[in-house]
Design an enzyme around this catalytic site. Structure first.
Site, short mmCIF file in Angstrom:
data_model
loop_
_atom_site.label_atom_id
_atom_site.label_comp_id
_atom_site.label_asym_id
_atom_site.label_seq_id
_atom_site.Cartn_x
_atom_site.Cartn_y
_atom_site.Cartn_z
CB THR A 100 57.20 -17.61 39.47
OG1 THR A 100 57.64 -18.79 38.75
CG2 THR A 100 57.24 -16.64 38.67
CG ASP A 132 49.09 -11.19 43.66
OD1 ASP A 132 48.30 -12.01 44.13
OD2 ASP A 132 50.29 -11.86 43.22
NE ARG A 133 46.95 -15.86 42.29
CZ ARG A 133 46.87 -17.39 42.08
NH1 ARG A 133 45.97 -18.20 41.80
NH2 ARG A 133 48.11 -17.99 42.28
CD GLU A 192 45.01 -20.24 33.63
OE1 GLU A 192 43.85 -20.55 34.39
OE2 GLU A 192 46.05 -20.48 34.21
CE LYS A 224 49.23 -13.20 40.21
NZ LYS A 224 50.37 -13.79 39.69
CG ASP A 267 45.73 -13.18 46.05
OD1 ASP A 267 45.56 -12.15 45.89
OD2 ASP A 267 46.76 -13.83 45.79
CG ASP A 313 49.90 -11.95 47.43
OD1 ASP A 313 48.99 -12.36 46.92
OD2 ASP A 313 50.98 -11.66 46.62
CB SER A 353 50.30 -16.03 46.78
OG SER A 353 49.45 -15.80 46.08
CG HIS A 354 46.66 -18.88 46.21
ND1 HIS A 354 47.32 -18.28 45.33
CD2 HIS A 354 46.64 -20.23 46.06
CE1 HIS A 354 47.91 -19.51 44.63
NE2 HIS A 354 47.60 -20.70 44.93
#
Lengths: 461, 545
Positions: free
Chosen positions: B20, B283-284, B366, B378, B279, B281, B115-116
């Site tokens: 994804t 997005d969170r 979530e 996001k 995070d 990148d 990401s994270h």
């Protein structure tokens, strides 16, 4: 203290010292060459020698050894770095060096390697090479305190090549340096050129993963032919492992033979230099010699091989020369040595100036002949010259018309056929060219008859 | 200058299957000769019609970011892109890439991030492709990319001509234009259009304090420029604000465990008013009040309920979307607003169609993801600015805003229990067993709770009609309680079972209890229904969120 070195006899060849690394050639031979060749240079007053190298896996060790040998003779050794053999030729002239050593296996398989030696501005050939070997064996060596200088020449060399581009229409070109030494300098050159350039096998890789680095072998041009067609470029150029030879593909993906290439290059030369002499070897098509004459030039036939062509050019003050395997020599605006990249640039220049015509169209405008490729017929070294002599004697007895420049090139109403002894292999070399299929058949028959009379197996009917 | 391109032969690498979020592997794997080149060429080979078009390129600044940017620029030029917009220093957050793709109508974009996941020479690197709408590539595109990676035989690249990605402005690479852009400017402008910056400036001027933990990842420059620069938050409000190739040795994952510096700062009477983290990148997000943790599910519900306070959303919401495991708090807001709440499978890509079709305005997960129709990813900083806008209007504490929300809509007590590193076969056996028992569950009662629905969640996309099945097992009770089971990462390192437990409490006098205590009965039931202890041999979850 005396130092002596004996070479494996198979490595002492007509145009270079070459063999299979680890079997008949190694660093000790490199050092031996450095000592013997260096001694010869010092004895004639030489002080500076240049050393170049290709990208083969075994090259670094051989290069270090030959440098050590040259230094031990008291020479200043200028290491010019990784690049094609013509870059060494260029360096020797630019540095006014006494000579040069190129560590290269040329177009041979990956496990081969060797040395090309330049004395002044000519390559050492057979007798001189054997002379060096004798010197090494006898220990007739000079000793002195030399030094090593790193003198990378790629930028300088490319600068000089790029000067051959005169700002014509931006071309589109497919390039195949075959993972050989040209790949080391090609990106630099392409930075200096306009147009669109597509490169395959463009990294130096001593394992030659793309194909064997010999563009004279048609199957090694297949990738380039495909590339020209898929990318729609105006032409494609390929080089041998050390970049002194060129292979060319036209915009229809057809291989352009060296004699066709030479005829096309000669046209542009003769426009600028009317009456200039053009030298080609005895294997070249009659079309080439006829074209040069038609365009007002002096067409000169020379013996096959790089060194004989170069000598013939010097004798006749020719401005352009070529050899069927793809050596192209320019003495017009350049130094007269064979350089694949320089030839490519001159050809690109010609193509970019063709008015309303593609390279394929230009090739098709050359008079049409049917010819065989060069045929190599295995024949023992001690027999090959005898066979040629026998054929020559029969022709003379028959009162046939032939040219004896190199073997026999026999002219007939149908065309011509050639038989000569190879300088580099235990083989006879033959070629036929005619105006018609029947004529070609007749010429092959005549050639076959002579070969059979001398006891040579003939692979055709 | 020539447009010289090199065609390099290559052979496929196994395992270049983008998930994804694109392709994520160890840096050492990406550093293999041709590895990144193969994947980038596979992306280009799976696309059509980008000749002369614009590509957006940037990453989160992690180790190997610069090398990758150099390679991708040379490949984009060799493949015929007309222009690349690249963030200065190679930096662009994922939301910024989405914003810039949309703003400049680019053909697509490439984001370099894992990401994270941690960064550094021995850690992770990642690359993903975003489509022209600005969002992650849909499955048919990632499947095409994967197919190309398995058949690749050559790639195209310019051999030389490195671009100075630290110098703003236009440069040329062969025939292609490279525009090195300020990574923040376009994004900041968009935020300014959505939120009442003047109101937020007044909030800060009144002494309001924020602590934003950028975790040494990509959001640092954005937070510095927007929070401290444009909005007047005190210098020092942004901590860990310089992107580092290894994120300072940290784990750029905005949760209570990894954002420990932030959690410490937000504890005690002198803590700032709002705490937030983002995070790798960008997005969170995680939102904290003073001594108060806002669950991502509650954050989504609160922002949806208060969206009208922000100028960009004053016209109202067309709908809300949440991933299925996200708590049902947002559903109650949607019901009150008279709009639909869409329940989608996990994965941001499922929101794309809803946003494109105008069916939903705000969406969230979530797993610390919130966003809206302003772009197609996001967006961590967006959520923080939305909170600031809400707080600037309401002039209440974070805790008071959330408690008010619960008082009005009821509270959804919610927790996620992760069982990591399970034996894949055991985990799959557990899910199979659950699936087989679903049919008889509805109507049964457990500890006084009646099951109203038990199913394996399937989603029919209302826009394109595509159906995604087996997206997680739901057991829903008549009182609004819910247990959800999902299995993820059935890879070489074992499977992770995620169990989401939720209980609805309408009575405001019961809104201040400890979550795990409130959920204890349901947690026991979750084990009973699935046989977690018995089948996995685990007595407790690895992580409780």
């Amino acid at each position: 203290m005396t130092e002596t070195h004996r070479f494996h006899p198979v490595v002492l060849r007509e145009y270079d010292i070459r063999g299979v690394v680890g079997r008949d050639l190694g660093p000790a031979d490199g050092y031996g060459i450095g000592r013997a060749f260096g001694s010869a240079l010092v004895e004639t007053g030489g002080r500076v020698v240049c050393v170049g190298q290709d990208g083969r896996l075994s090259t670094a060790a051989l290069e270090a050894a030959v440098v050590a040998g040259l230094v031990a003779c008291g020479l200043e050794v200028r290491r010019i770095g990784l690049g094609p053999t013509p870059m060494l030729n260029y360096a020797v002239r630019r540095h006014q060096a006494a000579g040069g050593v190129m560590v290269t296996g040329s177009h041979n398989p990956a496990d081969h390697n060797g040395f090309k030696l330049i004395d002044g501005d000519a390559y050492l050939t057979g007798d001189a090479i054997r002379g060096l070997a004798a010197r090494a064996a006898d220990g007739r060596l000079v000793r002195g305190e030399g030094r090593v200088v790193l003198y990378p020449m790629a930028v300088d060399y490319i600068e000089c090549l790029a000067g051959a581009w005169d700002g014509g229409r931006a071309p589109s070109v497919a390039w195949d340096p075959g993972n050989g030494a040209v790949a080391a300098v090609l990106p630099l050159l392409l930075q200096r050129l306009p147009g669109r350039h597509v490169v395959i096998n463009g990294t130096v890789d001593g394992t030659f993963p793309g194909h064997p680095p010999d563009p004279a072998e048609p199957r090694n041009l297949r990738q380039l032919q495909d590339l020209v067609l898929t990318e729609g470029t105006e032409l494609g150029v390929a080089f041998d492992g050390d970049g002194d030879r060129i292979g060319v593909v036209d915009d229809q993906g057809r291989v352009v033979c060296a004699d066709q290439l030479l005829a096309i290059l000669a046209e542009s030369l003769l426009k600028a230099r009317p009456g200039a002499a053009v030298v080609a070897d005895v294997k070249a098509s009659q079309v080439l010699f006829d074209e040069v004459r038609r365009l007002g030039g002096r067409a000169i036939m020379g013996r096959s091989g790089r060194s004989p062509i170069q000598r013939k050019m010097a004798e006749s003050q020719a401005l352009l020369g070529g050899e069927m395997s793809g050596h192209i020599f320019w003495a017009d605006g350049y130094y007269g040595f064979d350089d694949g990249l320089y030839a490519a640039l001159r050809l690109i220049r010609v193509v970019s100036r063709l008015a309303g015509e593609t390279l394929a169209g230009r090739v098709d405008r050359l008079p049409h002949r049917l010819n065989t490729p060069e045929m190599r017929l295995p024949c023992a070294d001690e027999r090959k010259f005898v066979v040629v002599d026998e054929v020559r004697a029969r022709l003379t007895a028959d009162g046939a018309a032939f040219d004896g420049t190199d073997g026999v090139r026999v002219g007939t109403p149908d065309g011509w056929w050639l038989l000569r002894a190879s300088h580099t292999e235990a083989a006879l070399s033959a070629r036929c060219e005619a105006l018609s299929p029947d004529g070609l058949k007749e010429l092959r028959h005549q050639l076959g008859t002579h070969l059979r009379l001398s006891g040579v197996a003939v692979p055709w009917g | 200058m020539a447009d010289a391109l090199f065609i390099h032969p290559t052979r496929p690498f196994p395992g270049q299957k983008p998930g994804t979020s694109g392709l994520r592997k160890k840096v050492s794997e990406f550093q293999q000769p041709n590895y990144l080149e193969n994947f980038v060429q596979a992306i280009f080979d799976s696309l059509e019609g980008f000749e002369g078009a614009t590509l957006v390129l940037g990453g989160d600044g992690r180790y190997f970011n610069r090398e990758a940017i150099d390679i991708i620029l040379r490949m984009a030029a060799a493949n015929g892109f007309g222009r690349v917009l690249v963030g200065q220093g190679g930096i662009l957050s994922t939301p910024a890439v989405s914003c810039i793709i949309r703003k400049y109508r680019a053909f697509g974009g490439i984001v370099l991030s894992a990401s994270h996941n941690p960064g550094g020479p021995h850690e992770d690197f990642g690359i993903k492709y975003n489509i022209g709408a600005g969002g992650p590539a849909p499955e048919k595109v990632t499947a095409a990319i994967h197919a190309k990676t398995m058949a690749i035989s050559q790639y195209r690249i310019l051999p030389t001509g490195a671009v100075d990605i630290d110098r703003l402005g236009e440069q040329r690479l062969g025939a292609m234009r490279v525009e090195v852009i300020d990574p923040v400017a376009d994004y900041a402008l968009l935020m300014e259009q959505l939120f009442d910056f003047a109101a937020i400036r007044r909030l800060f001027a009144s002494g309001f304090r924020v602590c934003f933990d950028a975790m040494h990842a990509v959001t640092g420059p954005y937070a510095h420029a927007i929070l401290e620069g444009r909005l007047g938050a005190a210098a020092g409000s942004v901590i860990n604000g310089t992107p580092l190739p290894d994120f300072g040795g940290g784990h750029p994952d905005p949760n209570l465990v990894h954002a420990h510096a932030l959690v410490r700062a937000m504890t005690g009477p002198d803590a700032p008013d709002l705490g937030a983290a983002s995070d790798g990148d960008g997005d969170r997000n995680m939102i904290l009040g003073r001594d108060f943790y806002v669950t991502p599910s509650d954050s989504l519900a609160v922002l949806a309920a208060n969206a009208g306070l922000a100028p960009g959303y004053a016209r109202g919401l067309t709908g809300i979307a949440r991933s299925m495991p996200t708590s049902q708090a947002a559903d109650r807001v949607a019901a009150a607003l008279g709009i639909r709440c869409y329940e989608t499978p996990t994965g941001w890509k499922f929101f794309g169609n809803l946003l494109d079709a105008g069916l939903a305005t705000i969406c969230g997960e979530e797993s610390f993801g919130t966003g809206s129709d302003h772009l197609r990813e996001k967006d961590g900083l967006w959520a923080v600015l939305m909170w600031l806008n809400v707080l600037a209007e309401r002039r209440q504490s974070v805790a008071a805003v959330v408690r008010d929300h619960w008082a009005r809509y009821g509270r959804n007590y919610y927790s996620r229990h992760d069982y990591e590193g399970l034996d894949s076969a055991a985990a799959e056996g557990l899910m199979d067993h659950l699936r087989a028992s679903l049919d008889g569950l509805a109507g049964q009662s457990f500890g006084g709770r009646e099951v109203s629905l038990a199913d394996d969640f399937a989603y029919a996309d209302p826009v394109d009609g595509s159906v995604s099945r087996q997206q997680g097992i739901r057991v829903i009770f008549t009182d609004g309680a819910r247990i959800v089971y999902r299995l993820s990462g059935t890879g070489t390192e074992g499977a992770t079972l995620r169990v989401y437990i939720e209980r609805y409490e309408p009575d405001p006098s019961k809104h201040d209890q400890e979550t795990q205590t409130v959920l204890a009965g349901l947690i026991g039931l979750a084990d009973q229904l699935a046989g977690i202890r018995q089948r996995t041999g685990r007595n407790s979850p690895t992580v409780i969120t």
